[in-house]
Design an enzyme around this catalytic site. Structure first.
Site, mmCIF file in Angstrom:
data_model
loop_
_atom_site.group_PDB
_atom_site.id
_atom_site.type_symbol
_atom_site.label_atom_id
_atom_site.label_comp_id
_atom_site.label_asym_id
_atom_site.label_seq_id
_atom_site.Cartn_x
_atom_site.Cartn_y
_atom_site.Cartn_z
ATOM 1 N N ASP A 482 0.845 -1.195 0.000
ATOM 2 C CA ASP A 482 0.000 0.000 0.000
ATOM 3 C C ASP A 482 0.880 1.244 0.000
ATOM 4 O O ASP A 482 0.738 2.131 -0.839
ATOM 5 C CB ASP A 482 -0.918 -0.022 1.224
ATOM 6 C CG ASP A 482 -1.870 1.169 1.284
ATOM 7 O OD1 ASP A 482 -1.794 2.043 0.400
ATOM 8 O OD2 ASP A 482 -2.691 1.224 2.211
ATOM 9 N N ASP A 488 0.624 8.706 2.216
ATOM 10 C CA ASP A 488 -0.122 7.666 1.506
ATOM 11 C C ASP A 488 -1.620 7.860 1.698
ATOM 12 O O ASP A 488 -2.134 7.773 2.823
ATOM 13 C CB ASP A 488 0.298 6.283 2.022
ATOM 14 C CG ASP A 488 -0.354 5.175 1.241
ATOM 15 O OD1 ASP A 488 0.027 4.975 0.080
ATOM 16 O OD2 ASP A 488 -1.255 4.511 1.800
ATOM 17 N N ASP A 490 -5.431 7.326 2.116
ATOM 18 C CA ASP A 490 -6.228 6.229 2.672
ATOM 19 C C ASP A 490 -7.498 6.074 1.844
ATOM 20 O O ASP A 490 -8.466 6.825 2.013
ATOM 21 C CB ASP A 490 -6.577 6.524 4.133
ATOM 22 C CG ASP A 490 -7.280 5.347 4.803
ATOM 23 O OD1 ASP A 490 -7.618 4.373 4.096
ATOM 24 O OD2 ASP A 490 -7.510 5.408 6.020
ATOM 25 N N ASP A 519 -1.952 5.611 -12.519
ATOM 26 C CA ASP A 519 -0.599 5.332 -12.041
ATOM 27 C C ASP A 519 -0.623 4.453 -10.801
ATOM 28 O O ASP A 519 -1.497 4.586 -9.931
ATOM 29 C CB ASP A 519 0.099 6.659 -11.716
ATOM 30 C CG ASP A 519 1.542 6.469 -11.305
ATOM 31 O OD1 ASP A 519 2.332 6.008 -12.148
ATOM 32 O OD2 ASP A 519 1.872 6.765 -10.142
ATOM 33 N N HIS A 523 -0.572 -0.310 -5.726
ATOM 34 C CA HIS A 523 -0.451 0.239 -4.381
ATOM 35 C C HIS A 523 -1.788 0.764 -3.848
ATOM 36 O O HIS A 523 -1.848 1.254 -2.721
ATOM 37 C CB HIS A 523 0.555 1.393 -4.367
ATOM 38 C CG HIS A 523 1.877 1.028 -4.959
ATOM 39 N ND1 HIS A 523 2.828 0.305 -4.267
ATOM 40 C CD2 HIS A 523 2.415 1.266 -6.189
ATOM 41 C CE1 HIS A 523 3.895 0.131 -5.040
ATOM 42 N NE2 HIS A 523 3.660 0.700 -6.211
ATOM 43 N N GLU A 549 -1.387 1.028 -14.533
ATOM 44 C CA GLU A 549 0.000 0.581 -14.460
ATOM 45 C C GLU A 549 0.159 -0.291 -13.218
ATOM 46 O O GLU A 549 0.209 0.207 -12.099
ATOM 47 C CB GLU A 549 0.951 1.776 -14.375
ATOM 48 C CG GLU A 549 2.410 1.371 -14.217
ATOM 49 C CD GLU A 549 3.155 2.158 -13.146
ATOM 50 O OE1 GLU A 549 4.391 2.107 -13.138
ATOM 51 O OE2 GLU A 549 2.502 2.790 -12.282
#
Length: 774
Positions: A482, A488, A490, A519, A523, A549
């Site tokens: 992730d 990052d 959520d 993109d 993740h 991707e």
């Protein structure tokens, strides 16, 4: 008395055999299930225990079976019709099958003087019983004339159309129309019931409308350049369809045909044909089937002069002429490093080069107005535009805040270092003071992120925020992948999901994009993009294209992800890129026969976007894995001239990468783009028979392609009988030989060492001078 053998006692076969029996013919029947022949034998027909018994001494052999595989089983092999039918007999095959199979059967049967006539039928059981089937006849004209008196007992409408395959194609053309008409009529009746309308009156209106439309079909324009000033335009019809769609949805009706047609008219409108008359539709369908080719319109080291959008606008028409149909543009919003940022260090997704943030108004590529003008120029040229969308993280926070977080291992994000959460400063405040509340008043803080790594000092630990968990539906690299960089996002937070949904709708309205390149999807929770794309299409009313991707060489991971997102997007074929790399670096050992093994293009070609290189694989990048120069032309042949996938060409391969002294692929690529645009169509025949040399042909225009990784080679390949006697040349100019196609449709083609050759009929006149250089 003439003898007829009839094979296939199905719903149509039985009543046809009965009519022939009643017309005075001796009818012998054969069927895999004997009980199905009882009606015929009870009326005086003869039952045959074997196919050979049925065919013996037959003057005419009629066939009406259900499936194409049944047809192949009947004709081929030592006990097949082509081997055991009486010489000079006539086979009347009324089964619907592929044109290619029809042609192959006729050719093989002709070697034993057996005439095979294709006679696919249109109609149902009642038509078969009444002798009112419509029959489309194809094959040898003398044999067709000979059998016509027999067929007149089955049909009052017999049309001779020429070759065997032509009759099958005519049947398919009719079925395509019938499929649309019947489905459309069913939707109309469903809507009529919900709206309490008089169905008989609706059917009367439809009958008049269908008669009128049929009468104008042959008047439809066949050239996309022939614009019409008809009062009934694409835009008018689109308005009607959208109104009908909205009203149907308000009545809880999801009408698939109406939705599809609405999307088609919407696309025509967005491509600049809104003022065209509806008689333009045929021309648009003809052009709509052209091969799609995407261009990634940037590389990592482009100059930071703010000129890319203007360059794209100026080149749009030339790019379309080269053969491109869509442009993938770089991330267009303000990022961490301002004018120096390629766009993946995302700061403010609402700032497309409009506000003074990160020390600049424009981005690396230009201003918002220039961006919109570039997209408009692409649309005017007939190109779709797919902006790069980066929703994984944010960088360049406006302030820090104190948060409770726990450090995690960079090698295993599930492994927590220490037992307790600690208070640390996090770069997680995003106020966008340069933009204020324009377009959105949403402000980001630690509640909207699952983890972070501060930019300063370099090498800061990765933290997971308290009361947050890593998303479960991500790649399992590093335990859970992730977290990638920065703060990052959520994607399990409802406020975040709502805001990103609103932003997507805003972005589509601001840019009029035709799709998205997503993109770093491995993740991001797969279910987020599944729902985000579904909602985007619902909110915009458009069937937006999407390609993600997912950077992995494991095709099973890619196919699993496609399942998780419910096939809402395509994926770049990363495994195929690695195959290209392997082949280019290990020339002596690589087996070209395996080039597509374990790739997305092999496993799921409909959702595959094959590519050679991109901005991540070019020299100097973290994922650098550039394909060696000698193999780049070969790789492009493999993605541009074959039938599978939606290929993507890299800017660096088209224009070169001056930063790394990488030259463009050059004339080979430009010519292959033209071949793809105009000639790479039709049935594909593969010749993957040698470790160092593979080839294929495409039959519609008879092109032949050979590539060699080691040594000079020759291969005999089939291009089509219609090219018999034609002279072929290598359009790429790597071979100066000429090849004459044999009567059977074969050519002896060649390729040089570490090279690719594309062989075509010299009458097509494609030359290196014809390539469009931007």
């Amino acid at each position: 008395m003439e003898r007829i053998s009839f094979i296939g006692m199905g719903d149509l076969g039985t009543p046809m055999a009965v009519r022939l029996l009643e017309a005075g013919y001796q009818v012998t029947v054969y069927n895999r299930t004997a009980i199905r022949a009882d009606e015929i034998t009870n009326r005086g027909g003869i039952w045959a225990e074997t196919l050979a018994d049925c065919l013996r001494e037959a003057d005419y052999i009629f066939i009406k079976v259900s499936y194409q595989q049944d047809v192949e089983d009947l004709y081929f092999g030592e006990e097949g019709i082509c081997a055991i039918a009486p010489e000079n007999s006539v086979v009347v095959d009324m089964t619907t099958k592929s044109p290619e199979l029809a042609s192959r059967i006729a050719d093989e049967a002709a070697e034993r003087n057996i005439a095979v006539i294709d006679a696919p039928v249109i109609g149902g059981t009642s038509d078969a019983e009444a002798g009112t089937l419509r029959i489309v006849l194809g094959g040898d004209s003398e044999a067709c004339q000979r059998v016509t008196p027999v067929l007149e007992h089955l049909s009052n409408s017999i049309s001779y159309v020429g070759a065997n395959e032509a009759s099958q194609q005519m049947k398919m053309a009719a079925q395509i129309a019938i499929a649309g008409i019947m489905s459309g009529l069913s939707e109309s009746m469903a809507y009529s019931v919900r709206a309490n309308l008089d169905k008989k009156l609706i059917l009367k209106l439809l009958e008049e409308e269908l008669t009128s439309n049929t009468a104008t079909l042959l008047q439809m324009e066949e050239s996309p350049d022939a614009m019409s000033d008809s009062a009934l335009t694409v835009r008018h019809m689109l308005t009607d369809f959208q109104t009908a769609k909205e009203d149907a949805q308000s009545r809880n009706l999801n009408l698939g045909v109406l939705n599809t047609v609405t999307d088609l008219y919407d696309q025509m409108n967005r491509e600049g044909y809104g003022h065209a008359g509806t008689n333009f539709l045929m021309a648009y369908y003809n052009s709509f089937t052209r091969n799609g080719t995407m261009l990634q319109y940037f590389e990592w080291y482009l100059p930071s002069d703010g000129n890319l959008w203007n360059q794209l606008a100026a080149n749009a028409a030339s790019l379309e002429a080269m053969g491109f149909t869509a442009i993938w543009t770089p991330p267009a919003y303000k990022s961490l490093r301002g004018v120096e940022d390629v766009g993946y260090g995302v700061y403010d997704v609402y700032d497309l080069g409009e506000f003074d943030q990160k020390g600049t108004v424009r981005t690396k590529y230009g201003t918002r107005e220039e961006y919109q003008m570039a997209i408009h120029a692409c649309h005017e040229a007939g190109l779709h535009v797919y902006p790069d969308i980066v929703l994984n993280h944010k960088l360049g926070a406006d302030a820090r805040e104190e948060v409770e977080a726990i450090e995690v291992s960079p090698d295993n994000r599930n492994y927590e270092i220490g037992e307790n959460y600690q208070t640390v400063e996090a770069e997680t405040i995003y106020n966008f003071e340069g933009r204020g509340d324009q377009y959105s008043d949403f402000k980001w803080d630690h509640r909207h992120f699952s983890g972070f790594r501060n930019e300063e000092p370099q090498g800061s630990p990765i933290y997971k925020l308290k009361d947050h968990e890593w998303s479960p539906n991500v790649d399992n690299e590093f335990g859970n992948f992730d977290y990638l960089m920065g703060a990052d996002i959520d994607h399990q937070n409802p406020e975040v999901v709502e805001e990103l949904g609103k932003w997507g709708t805003w972005y589509e309205g601001m840019t009029e994009m035709d799709g998205v390149r997503l993109d770093a999807v491995k993740h991001i929770d797969a279910y987020f993009y599944r729902d985000w794309l579904h909602n985007m299409r619902e909110s915009t009313g458009r069937n937006l294209f999407a390609v993600g991707e997912y950077w992995s060489g494991d095709v099973q991971k890619l196919t699993r992800y496609l399942e998780q997102v419910d096939y809402q997007m395509s994926l770049f074929d990363v495994p195929l890129h690695f195959h290209f790399c392997d082949a280019s670096y290990n020339r002596e050992n690589y087996d070209l026969r395996n080039i597509f093994k374990g790739t997305l293009t092999e496993w799921n070609p409909i959702h595959s976007v094959p590519f050679v290189d991109n901005h991540d694989t070019q020299p100097g990048q973290s994922l650098a894995s550039p394909v060696k120069p000698w193999f780049r032309s070969l790789a492009y042949a493999l993605i541009l001239l074959r039938q599978d996938g939606y290929p993507c060409v890299f800017y660096g391969d088209l224009y070169g990468i001056p930063h790394n002294n990488v030259p463009p692929v050059g004339q080979d690529l430009e010519l292959m783009l033209m071949v793809r645009r105009m000639y790479a169509y039709g049935r594909q025949n593969d010749y993957f028979t040698h470790k160092y040399c593979i080839g294929w042909t495409r039959e519609k225009y008879g092109i032949a392609v050979l590539i060699s990784s080691r040594g000079r080679h020759r291969r005999r390949m089939f291009v089509g009988k219609e090219f018999a006697g034609k002279t072929y040349y290598d359009v790429l100019g790597h071979s100066d030989r000429k090849v004459t196609i044999t009567r059977q449709g074969y050519g002896e083609f060649s390729v040089e060492d570490q090279s690719v050759s594309v062989w075509m009929d010299e009458e097509l006149g494609l030359t290196p001078e014809g390539a469009v250089v931007v």
